[in-house]
Design a protein around this motif. Structure first.
Motif, PDB file in Angstrom:
ATOM      1  N   ARG A  30       0.861  -1.184   0.000  1.00  0.00           N
ATOM      2  CA  ARG A  30       0.000   0.000   0.000  1.00  0.00           C
ATOM      3  C   ARG A  30       0.893   1.229   0.000  1.00  0.00           C
ATOM      4  O   ARG A  30       1.817   1.322   0.803  1.00  0.00           O
ATOM      5  CB  ARG A  30      -0.892   0.002   1.249  1.00  0.00           C
ATOM      6  CG  ARG A  30      -1.726   1.260   1.469  1.00  0.00           C
ATOM      7  CD  ARG A  30      -3.056   1.182   0.741  1.00  0.00           C
ATOM      8  NE  ARG A  30      -3.870   2.375   0.891  1.00  0.00           N
ATOM      9  CZ  ARG A  30      -4.867   2.518   1.742  1.00  0.00           C
ATOM     10  NH1 ARG A  30      -5.177   1.529   2.572  1.00  0.00           N
ATOM     11  NH2 ARG A  30      -5.558   3.628   1.776  1.00  0.00           N
ATOM     12  N   SER A  31       0.636   2.133  -0.916  1.00  0.00           N
ATOM     13  CA  SER A  31       1.294   3.440  -0.937  1.00  0.00           C
ATOM     14  C   SER A  31       0.203   4.472  -0.697  1.00  0.00           C
ATOM     15  O   SER A  31      -0.811   4.469  -1.401  1.00  0.00           O
ATOM     16  CB  SER A  31       1.955   3.696  -2.288  1.00  0.00           C
ATOM     17  OG  SER A  31       3.008   2.798  -2.499  1.00  0.00           O
ATOM     18  N   TYR A  32       0.415   5.329   0.270  1.00  0.00           N
ATOM     19  CA  TYR A  32      -0.583   6.334   0.608  1.00  0.00           C
ATOM     20  C   TYR A  32      -0.357   7.591  -0.232  1.00  0.00           C
ATOM     21  O   TYR A  32       0.769   8.063  -0.360  1.00  0.00           O
ATOM     22  CB  TYR A  32      -0.534   6.653   2.103  1.00  0.00           C
ATOM     23  CG  TYR A  32      -0.967   5.474   2.932  1.00  0.00           C
ATOM     24  CD1 TYR A  32      -2.311   5.232   3.169  1.00  0.00           C
ATOM     25  CD2 TYR A  32      -0.030   4.583   3.458  1.00  0.00           C
ATOM     26  CE1 TYR A  32      -2.721   4.127   3.907  1.00  0.00           C
ATOM     27  CE2 TYR A  32      -0.439   3.483   4.198  1.00  0.00           C
ATOM     28  CZ  TYR A  32      -1.778   3.259   4.415  1.00  0.00           C
ATOM     29  OH  TYR A  32      -2.179   2.172   5.144  1.00  0.00           O
ATOM     30  N   SER A  33      -1.432   8.122  -0.773  1.00  0.00           N
ATOM     31  CA  SER A  33      -1.350   9.310  -1.623  1.00  0.00           C
ATOM     32  C   SER A  33      -1.058  10.549  -0.771  1.00  0.00           C
ATOM     33  O   SER A  33      -1.306  10.576   0.442  1.00  0.00           O
ATOM     34  CB  SER A  33      -2.666   9.512  -2.377  1.00  0.00           C
ATOM     35  OG  SER A  33      -3.699   9.871  -1.466  1.00  0.00           O
ATOM     36  N   ALA A  34      -0.569  11.583  -1.446  1.00  0.00           N
ATOM     37  CA  ALA A  34      -0.316  12.855  -0.764  1.00  0.00           C
ATOM     38  C   ALA A  34      -1.607  13.402  -0.167  1.00  0.00           C
ATOM     39  O   ALA A  34      -1.603  13.953   0.944  1.00  0.00           O
ATOM     40  CB  ALA A  34       0.307  13.850  -1.736  1.00  0.00           C
ATOM     41  N   ASP A  35      -2.723  13.237  -0.886  1.00  0.00           N
ATOM     42  CA  ASP A  35      -4.013  13.701  -0.374  1.00  0.00           C
ATOM     43  C   ASP A  35      -4.391  12.962   0.909  1.00  0.00           C
ATOM     44  O   ASP A  35      -4.848  13.572   1.882  1.00  0.00           O
ATOM     45  CB  ASP A  35      -5.123  13.509  -1.414  1.00  0.00           C
ATOM     46  CG  ASP A  35      -5.006  14.475  -2.587  1.00  0.00           C
ATOM     47  OD1 ASP A  35      -4.297  15.500  -2.451  1.00  0.00           O
ATOM     48  OD2 ASP A  35      -5.617  14.192  -3.634  1.00  0.00           O
ATOM     49  N   HIS A  36      -4.202  11.632   0.919  1.00  0.00           N
ATOM     50  CA  HIS A  36      -4.523  10.838   2.108  1.00  0.00           C
ATOM     51  C   HIS A  36      -3.664  11.301   3.291  1.00  0.00           C
ATOM     52  O   HIS A  36      -4.176  11.496   4.403  1.00  0.00           O
ATOM     53  CB  HIS A  36      -4.283   9.350   1.832  1.00  0.00           C
ATOM     54  CG  HIS A  36      -4.451   8.494   3.038  1.00  0.00           C
ATOM     55  ND1 HIS A  36      -5.646   7.875   3.353  1.00  0.00           N
ATOM     56  CD2 HIS A  36      -3.594   8.168   4.041  1.00  0.00           C
ATOM     57  CE1 HIS A  36      -5.509   7.207   4.487  1.00  0.00           C
ATOM     58  NE2 HIS A  36      -4.278   7.369   4.918  1.00  0.00           N
ATOM     59  N   LEU A  37      -2.369  11.469   3.043  1.00  0.00           N
ATOM     60  CA  LEU A  37      -1.464  11.873   4.125  1.00  0.00           C
ATOM     61  C   LEU A  37      -1.784  13.278   4.626  1.00  0.00           C
ATOM     62  O   LEU A  37      -1.649  13.550   5.820  1.00  0.00           O
ATOM     63  CB  LEU A  37      -0.019  11.761   3.665  1.00  0.00           C
ATOM     64  CG  LEU A  37       0.430  10.313   3.390  1.00  0.00           C
ATOM     65  CD1 LEU A  37       1.780  10.301   2.693  1.00  0.00           C
ATOM     66  CD2 LEU A  37       0.459   9.493   4.665  1.00  0.00           C
ATOM     67  N   ALA A  38      -2.242  14.162   3.739  1.00  0.00           N
ATOM     68  CA  ALA A  38      -2.637  15.509   4.160  1.00  0.00           C
ATOM     69  C   ALA A  38      -3.870  15.450   5.064  1.00  0.00           C
ATOM     70  O   ALA A  38      -3.989  16.225   6.019  1.00  0.00           O
ATOM     71  CB  ALA A  38      -2.913  16.387   2.943  1.00  0.00           C
ATOM     72  N   GLU A  39      -4.767  14.508   4.778  1.00  0.00           N
ATOM     73  CA  GLU A  39      -5.967  14.335   5.603  1.00  0.00           C
ATOM     74  C   GLU A  39      -5.664  13.646   6.931  1.00  0.00           C
ATOM     75  O   GLU A  39      -6.471  13.704   7.863  1.00  0.00           O
ATOM     76  CB  GLU A  39      -7.009  13.501   4.843  1.00  0.00           C
ATOM     77  CG  GLU A  39      -7.608  14.204   3.655  1.00  0.00           C
ATOM     78  CD  GLU A  39      -8.509  13.285   2.839  1.00  0.00           C
ATOM     79  OE1 GLU A  39      -8.928  12.227   3.353  1.00  0.00           O
ATOM     80  OE2 GLU A  39      -8.780  13.631   1.677  1.00  0.00           O
ATOM     81  N   HIS A  40      -4.507  12.970   7.019  1.00  0.00           N
ATOM     82  CA  HIS A  40      -4.109  12.235   8.226  1.00  0.00           C
ATOM     83  C   HIS A  40      -2.700  12.670   8.636  1.00  0.00           C
ATOM     84  O   HIS A  40      -1.732  11.912   8.513  1.00  0.00           O
ATOM     85  CB  HIS A  40      -4.143  10.723   7.961  1.00  0.00           C
ATOM     86  CG  HIS A  40      -5.491  10.232   7.555  1.00  0.00           C
ATOM     87  ND1 HIS A  40      -6.447   9.879   8.472  1.00  0.00           N
ATOM     88  CD2 HIS A  40      -6.058  10.080   6.327  1.00  0.00           C
ATOM     89  CE1 HIS A  40      -7.542   9.492   7.823  1.00  0.00           C
ATOM     90  NE2 HIS A  40      -7.338   9.621   6.529  1.00  0.00           N
ATOM     91  N   PRO A  41      -2.568  13.903   9.129  1.00  0.00           N
ATOM     92  CA  PRO A  41      -1.236  14.430   9.426  1.00  0.00           C
ATOM     93  C   PRO A  41      -0.487  13.675  10.530  1.00  0.00           C
ATOM     94  O   PRO A  41       0.735  13.772  10.613  1.00  0.00           O
ATOM     95  CB  PRO A  41      -1.521  15.877   9.840  1.00  0.00           C
ATOM     96  CG  PRO A  41      -2.950  15.882  10.273  1.00  0.00           C
ATOM     97  CD  PRO A  41      -3.632  14.839   9.439  1.00  0.00           C
ATOM     98  N   LEU A  42      -1.186  12.890  11.350  1.00  0.00           N
ATOM     99  CA  LEU A  42      -0.509  12.124  12.403  1.00  0.00           C
ATOM    100  C   LEU A  42      -0.001  10.771  11.902  1.00  0.00           C
ATOM    101  O   LEU A  42       0.764  10.111  12.592  1.00  0.00           O
ATOM    102  CB  LEU A  42      -1.450  11.913  13.593  1.00  0.00           C
ATOM    103  CG  LEU A  42      -1.907  13.189  14.297  1.00  0.00           C
ATOM    104  CD1 LEU A  42      -2.876  12.868  15.420  1.00  0.00           C
ATOM    105  CD2 LEU A  42      -0.714  13.982  14.809  1.00  0.00           C
ATOM    106  N   GLN A  43      -0.404  10.381  10.700  1.00  0.00           N
ATOM    107  CA  GLN A  43       0.063   9.109  10.150  1.00  0.00           C
ATOM    108  C   GLN A  43       1.500   9.277   9.677  1.00  0.00           C
ATOM    109  O   GLN A  43       1.806  10.127   8.844  1.00  0.00           O
ATOM    110  CB  GLN A  43      -0.825   8.666   8.974  1.00  0.00           C
ATOM    111  CG  GLN A  43      -0.384   7.337   8.388  1.00  0.00           C
ATOM    112  CD  GLN A  43      -1.313   6.852   7.288  1.00  0.00           C
ATOM    113  OE1 GLN A  43      -2.492   7.188   7.271  1.00  0.00           O
ATOM    114  NE2 GLN A  43      -0.775   6.058   6.381  1.00  0.00           N
ATOM    115  N   LYS A  44       2.398   8.435  10.225  1.00  0.00           N
ATOM    116  CA  LYS A  44       3.801   8.489   9.850  1.00  0.00           C
ATOM    117  C   LYS A  44       4.099   7.633   8.629  1.00  0.00           C
ATOM    118  O   LYS A  44       4.964   7.940   7.832  1.00  0.00           O
ATOM    119  CB  LYS A  44       4.667   8.044  11.025  1.00  0.00           C
ATOM    120  CG  LYS A  44       4.635   8.996  12.203  1.00  0.00           C
ATOM    121  CD  LYS A  44       5.432   8.496  13.380  1.00  0.00           C
ATOM    122  CE  LYS A  44       4.786   7.409  14.177  1.00  0.00           C
ATOM    123  NZ  LYS A  44       3.445   7.576  14.671  1.00  0.00           N
ATOM    124  N   VAL A  45       3.393   6.500   8.476  1.00  0.00           N
ATOM    125  CA  VAL A  45       3.682   5.537   7.410  1.00  0.00           C
ATOM    126  C   VAL A  45       3.157   6.054   6.072  1.00  0.00           C
ATOM    127  O   VAL A  45       1.994   6.424   5.950  1.00  0.00           O
ATOM    128  CB  VAL A  45       3.067   4.163   7.746  1.00  0.00           C
ATOM    129  CG1 VAL A  45       3.186   3.201   6.567  1.00  0.00           C
ATOM    130  CG2 VAL A  45       3.732   3.578   8.981  1.00  0.00           C
TER     131      VAL A  45
END
Length: 157
Positions: A30-45
Motif C-alpha cells: 500500500r502506498s498512501y497518496s499525498a491527499d490521504h497523508l494531508a488528511e491524516h497528518p498524524l500518520q507516519k507511514v
C-alpha cells in the motif's frame, strides 16, 4: 488512514492466505497518496510492503513447514523493516512475530478480495534499514496501527 475497525472479519487461516506448498510466497502493499497523508497528518507511514512465504526443510513433514514474513515500512522520515515467523494461535488469529523481539503484527483478510489487514500489536515494531544499523521504533499510534494492503507483485529474488 482510512477508518478501519478492529472488529474481526471473516476468519481466515494461514493456509487460506498462502497455500502450504514448498517455496510458495505472496506479497501485498500500500502506498498512501499525498491527499490521504494531508488528511491524516498524524500518520507516519507512507508505504507498506508485506511478504509472506512458506518453506519446508528436509526434517519437515510435508505440509508441516513454517511461514515467514518480512515487512517494510516507509515513514515520512525514514525506511525500515522487520521479519520473522507467523503462526495461527488457538483462537485462529494469525500472528507474525518479529525476530529479536522487534514486535508483532496480526494479519487477517479484508473485505476486499485478496487484501489483508495488518495490525501492529504490542504497541509498535522496531525496524532496521540494511544500510543503517541504528534501529528505530514505529509506535502503533495514533494513525499507524492498522494497514489495509493489496495483492502486489513480489520482486524477483
Amino acid at each position: 488512514m482510512t477508518a478501519l475497525t478492529s472488529t474481526p472479519v471473516t476468519a481466515q487461516t494461514l493456509a487460506e492466505i498462502l497455500a502450504p506448498r514448498p517455496d510458495t510466497y505472496a506479497c501485498w502493499q500500500r502506498s498512501y497518496s499525498a491527499d490521504h497523508l494531508a488528511e491524516h497528518p498524524l500518520q507516519k507511514v507512507t508505504e507498506v510492503f508485506f511478504h509472506l512465504s512458506y518453506y519446508e526443510m528436509e526434517h519437515h513433514e510435508a505440509g508441516k513447514g513454517n511461514y515467514s514474513f518480512s515487512v517494510d515500512f516507509t515513514t515520512r522520515e525514514r525506511k525500515g523493516g522487520a521479519g520473522g515467523l507467523c503462526h495461527q494461535d488457538d483462537q485462529g488469529q494469525v500472528i507474525c512475530g518479529g525476530d529479536c523481539d522487534s514486535g508483532a503484527l496480526t494479519i487477517r483478510n479484508a473485505r476486499t478480495e485478496g487484501s489483508l489487514l495488518l495490525e501492529l500489536t504490542s504497541g509498535g515494531m522496531t525496524l532496521t534499514d540494511c544500510g543503517d544499523d541504528t534501529p528505530f521504533y514505529l509506535p502503533a499510534e495514533p494513525d499507524d496501527t492498522l494497514f489495509l494492503v493489496h495483492p502486489a507483485h513480489c520482486p524477483a529474488d
